[in-house]
Design an enzyme around this catalytic site. Structure first.
Site, mmCIF file in Angstrom:
data_model
loop_
_atom_site.group_PDB
_atom_site.id
_atom_site.type_symbol
_atom_site.label_atom_id
_atom_site.label_comp_id
_atom_site.label_asym_id
_atom_site.label_seq_id
_atom_site.Cartn_x
_atom_site.Cartn_y
_atom_site.Cartn_z
ATOM 1 N N HIS A 42 0.849 -1.187 0.000
ATOM 2 C CA HIS A 42 0.000 0.000 0.000
ATOM 3 C C HIS A 42 0.887 1.240 0.000
ATOM 4 C CE1 HIS A 42 -3.117 -2.742 0.363
ATOM 5 N NE2 HIS A 42 -3.753 -2.313 1.427
ATOM 6 N N LYS A 90 -13.809 5.325 5.848
ATOM 7 C CA LYS A 90 -14.116 6.315 4.813
ATOM 8 C C LYS A 90 -15.626 6.423 4.590
ATOM 9 C CE LYS A 90 -12.844 5.497 0.485
ATOM 10 N NZ LYS A 90 -13.883 5.743 -0.532
#
Length: 878
Positions: free
Chosen positions: A146, A541
């Protein structure tokens, strides 16, 4: 930067750290003068003093803005580079001091959060609980690609050279006769700092997945392989203080490393079946070289003679078999080591490991178990000959390494999106022509089968299905694998629950999985062991940090109950990011905050980007980190800890639900505002971040420009750059206000904070996120969006959260009870301010529109340099 100021001293730095910061800062200052003249250093110092004065309220922020606006873009770039390099050096100095502190207190006594402390606490309960806890212990860090590490590998290695020289500087005497040596170290330090200043700080070429694999190998080569035996030895010493190293070990090899690097293809078209095959090959090359070197080193050191340490019959038989199969090799070894049979077998093992790496099937080992058999033959022979210290010392360390890493180093895991499996299976069922993606999925499965044939099933069997919505998503993968017939791999298909809705339906998905014949076969083969993955990033999120935390907790509770009902040993794989907005924060405290029963001695977690090098880049820090995690896993599984957490959760859950409802409403109201996505892109360097080239993966899963397909990393990274840090705290203030502002007493919140680990961790993480933000600078970013009502909404929630977090924790200032972290944040914040002002200059100009291409290019370069610097200053940014 080169001068002694009261601004650094006021942060109460320990003397050794202060000396290191001064030394490195002064040397950087000299490099700036040599490069750009005294004027460059003067400009850097002017900005430094200005932002410190502005933070104290002694000068208006407009004065800092005017200073930055007055420079040419070339000068602004140079100043941004100077502050970025300074952050790299400050981070290095703090890491160096942390290592120094760890070594000073590593006196054999029980250090807080160490494995010894956990053993002592659990052992006090008696009843065999300690032996049971250790026997079932599993810790599985999984490295991912990531993209959150903004530093180039060249910068990382340059910093490492400076670190090595700083250690040498510490060790060298300040006066004769070693003064000359210290002067030479100082010269080399200046040389390396000057080179760091002259090195490009960001990548100008896109990384590919194999670059990421090779970057991760540095952590294994330089730290992890060597530190693992020390971690096991610490546990063994805690379990058997007087016998460790002289008796059979009581500490199992409980660590298993995993990797997604080269295996995670969800949204990354550059990770192909060939990349996956090459990734495992690279990993194997590294671990086999390490094992070969370790066998050879220990073999050279094992000089016990047969007259003092006679070999066992088994060892003599092993040498005789080797002599028959490879007479010339054994003859050469025996000439070099006459009368030293234990040494002979170890040296022969080293040659066999080398042959394994070189694919020499005649000499090489077929599997790690064969190497372990030889090592145990040596160990048992030494013990039988009355040399237990030789048997259970360095030889045991090598055995632990083989048990931990095998011949593959880390288990490579595959990840792919559920939608692609559904489409591929429809084509397979229909027969006829298949598209490129379907062929790629099937080829990936063939590669997994190849890896298993060469390295064993444990090298690559986990297949993670992102965005799992139903058991059918799992069945699809098994059916695709079965379509390969005799070339099908053995798969443990792992559902990844990422959204709030997916987390809620997780138990019903597992119910459906039990109806799948392939799943039932794997459960029977593994002793009814199963693994699921929880996604922290996308849930945060979607729901905001407060509600996502509680939703994840509820899911863990429900899955723990499900596992008990179905007689399944369930491992929960935590997809936590490095930043607080993606589930980050201190790992040991997070483990202790998990739902009771959900850990049960097993903990698996992702480690990514800058977190990999922060936690595993230095042997002492890596050892401390893994010990803290081990301590937490052991303690989280005890009845006392679970009972206290269970009672606190039952008592305070109604309060938490009320907080969660209001927090989620506030968060969703913000991000669902018309035009929010465009506003966010305008007030932050969201789109420009892709130009940092910090990873091979695109920032979005699809080409659409909405928030839904935006990955969580750029979402968090961009908010961090704006100094808002919104994903780490937004909504919490509204949630706390719903409880405290309706006339209710704060007493309940105080008690929840003090007695419920989940709630305490939630507030502490928000407090840390707030401490790394800056309201005044954040307001300037938000104003770039031209939506004053959104700016007002965000800042009002910031003020509300700041006020109520302090009220609930009882702190007068942020991080009041975390002295070391508070010192680090306070020391860095003014310098991050400097870079933020430089970034704001570039961002404001770019958003206003620039027609001159050359000027636009210079502005973009300034912007990206400042992004790199802010990431270095704030550290956990993505």
């Amino acid at each position: 930067m080169a001068t002694k100021t009261r601004d650094i001293l006021r942060h109460d730095l320990p003397d050794p750290l202060r000396r290191d910061v001064r030394l490195l800062g002064a040397m950087l200052g000299d490099s700036l003068v040599e490069y750009g003249g005294q004027g460059l250093l003067d400009d850097v110092e002017r900005l430094r003093h200005a932002v410190i004065a502005a933070r104290r309220g002694e000068v208006p922020v407009a004065e800092v803005t005017a200073l930055v606006e007055g420079w040419t873009l070339e000068r602004a770039e140079q100043v941004a580079r100077a502050f970025t390099v300074y952050f790299h050096l400050t981070n290095l100095a703090e890491e160096h001091h942390r290592v120094r502190t760890l070594r000073e207190r590593d006196t054999g006594e029980s250090v807080p959060s160490s494995v010894a402390a956990a053993v002592e606490q659990i052992g006090a309960d008696g009843d065999g609980r300690l032996a049971e806890a250790v026997a079932g212990l599993e810790v599985r860090p999984v490295f991912t690609a990531h993209p959150t590490e903004a530093r180039r590998r060249a910068v990382v290695t340059a910093i490492q050279r400076v670190s090595d020289l700083l250690s040498a500087w510490d060790a060298a005497p300040e006066s004769a006769p070693g003064a000359g040596a210290r002067a030479e170290i100082g010269r080399r330090l200046r040389e390396e700092i000057d080179l760091l200043w002259r090195t490009a700080l960001r990548r100008h070429a896109q990384m590919d997945p194999l670059d990421e694999v090779r970057t991760a190998m540095a952590a294994f080569d330089e730290t992890i392989f060597r530190v693992v035996p020390r971690i096991y030895r610490a546990l063994d010493a805690a379990l058997n203080p007087s016998g460790t190293g002289a008796e059979p070990p009581r500490a199992p090899a409980y660590l298993r490393f995993g990797s997604w690097i080269g295996g995670d293809r969800d949204g990354n078209p550059f990770v192909t079946a060939r990349v996956t095959r090459d990734a495992v090959t690279i990993q194997s090359e590294h671990v086999l070289r390490a094992l070969e070197n370790a066998c050879a080193r220990i073999g050279r050191e094992m000089t016990a003679h047969e007259s003092t340490t006679p070999p066992s019959e088994a060892l003599c038989n092993a040498l005789a078999a080797a002599r028959t199969a490879h007479p010339e090799r054994l003859a050469a070894i025996e000439r070099r080591s006459p009368g030293e049979p234990h040494r002979q077998l170890l040296m022969f093992a080293a040659e066999r490991v080398a042959a394994t790496r070189e694919r020499d099937a005649d000499l090489g080992y077929d599997r790690p178990g064969d190497l372990l058999a030889d090592l145990r033959t040596v160990q048992e022979s030494l013990a039988a000959a009355g040399a237990p210290r030789q048997a259970y010392g360095r030889v045991q360390g090598l055995i632990w390494q083989v048990e931990t890493f095998g011949f593959h180093l880390a288990e490579l895991e595959i990840r792919q999106h559920s939608e692609l499996h559904e489409k591929a299976l429809a084509q397979v069922r229909a027969g006829g022509e298949r598209d490129a993606m379907t062929e790629e999925i099937l080829e990936t499965m063939r590669v997994v089968a190849w890896i298993q044939r060469r390295f064993g099933v444990t090298a690559c069997s986990r297949y993670v299905v992102s965005f799992t919505r139903s058991a059918e998503d799992i069945a699809n993968v098994h059916e695709l694998a079965a379509s390969l017939g005799e070339h099908a791999p053995v798969l443990d298909v792992i559902p990844l629950f990422e959204t709030g809705e997916d987390l809620e339906r997780a138990p019903s998905v597992l119910d459906g999985m039990l109806e799948i014949e392939a799943v039932r076969r794997r459960l029977a083969a593994t002793g009814r062991r199963m693994e699921i993955m929880l996604g922290y990033s996308d849930s945060a999120k979607q729901l905001g940090p407060t509600s996502a935390t509680l939703r994840l907790y509820d899911t863990q509770e429900a899955l723990t109950e499900w596992a008990a009902r179905n007689d399944v040993t369930l491992t929960m794989f935590h997809g936590r990011g490095g930043s607080l907005g993606r589930g980050g924060g201190p790992a040991n405290r997070a483990i202790l905050a998990q739902a009771p029963g959900s850990v049960a001695g097993r903990f698996k977690v992702t480690e990514q980007g800058e977190v990999i090098f922060a936690r595993y880049g230095n042997p002492e820090i890596a050892r401390r980190h893994v010990e803290q995690v081990t301590n937490a896993v052991l303690l989280a599984s005890t009845d006392d800890v679970q009972d206290r957490a269970r009672a606190a959760a039952a008592r305070f859950r109604p309060l938490a639900d009320k907080i969660s409802d209001a927090a989620r409403a506030a968060f969703r109201s913000l991000i669902e505002t018309d035009g929010f996505a465009a506003w966010f892109a305008r007030v932050s360097p969201l789109e420009e971040i892709a130009e940092l080239r910090i990873g091979s993966r695109p920032s979005r899963r699809k080409a659409a420009q909405g928030l839904e397909d935006l990955r969580a990393i750029p979402w968090v990274f961009a908010w961090t750059q704006t100094r808002v840090n919104l994903p780490g705290w937004y909504g919490l203030g509204s949630g706390l206000a719903a409880v405290s502002d309706d006339g209710a007493d704060l007493a309940g919140l105080h008690e929840a904070y003090a007695s419920w680990p989940l709630f305490g961790t939630l507030l502490d993480n928000a407090e840390m996120s707030l401490a790394k933000s800056d309201r005044d600078i954040a307001a300037r970013y938000l104003e770039l969006g031209g939506r004053p009502e959104l700016t007002e909404t965000v800042l009002a929630e910031y003020d509300r959260t700041h006020r109520l977090v302090l009220a609930v924790t009882g702190h007068e200032r942020l991080l009041e009870n975390r002295r070391v972290l508070s010192r680090a944040v306070s020391l860095r914040n003014p310098y991050v301010d400097a870079l933020s002002h430089l970034q704001l200059r570039a961002l404001a100009s770019l958003r206003a529109g620039v027609s001159d291409e050359a000027e636009r290019a210079r502005l973009e370069e300034l912007l990206l340099l400042s992004v790199n610097g802010v990431a270095a200053g704030l550290q956990n940014t993505g």
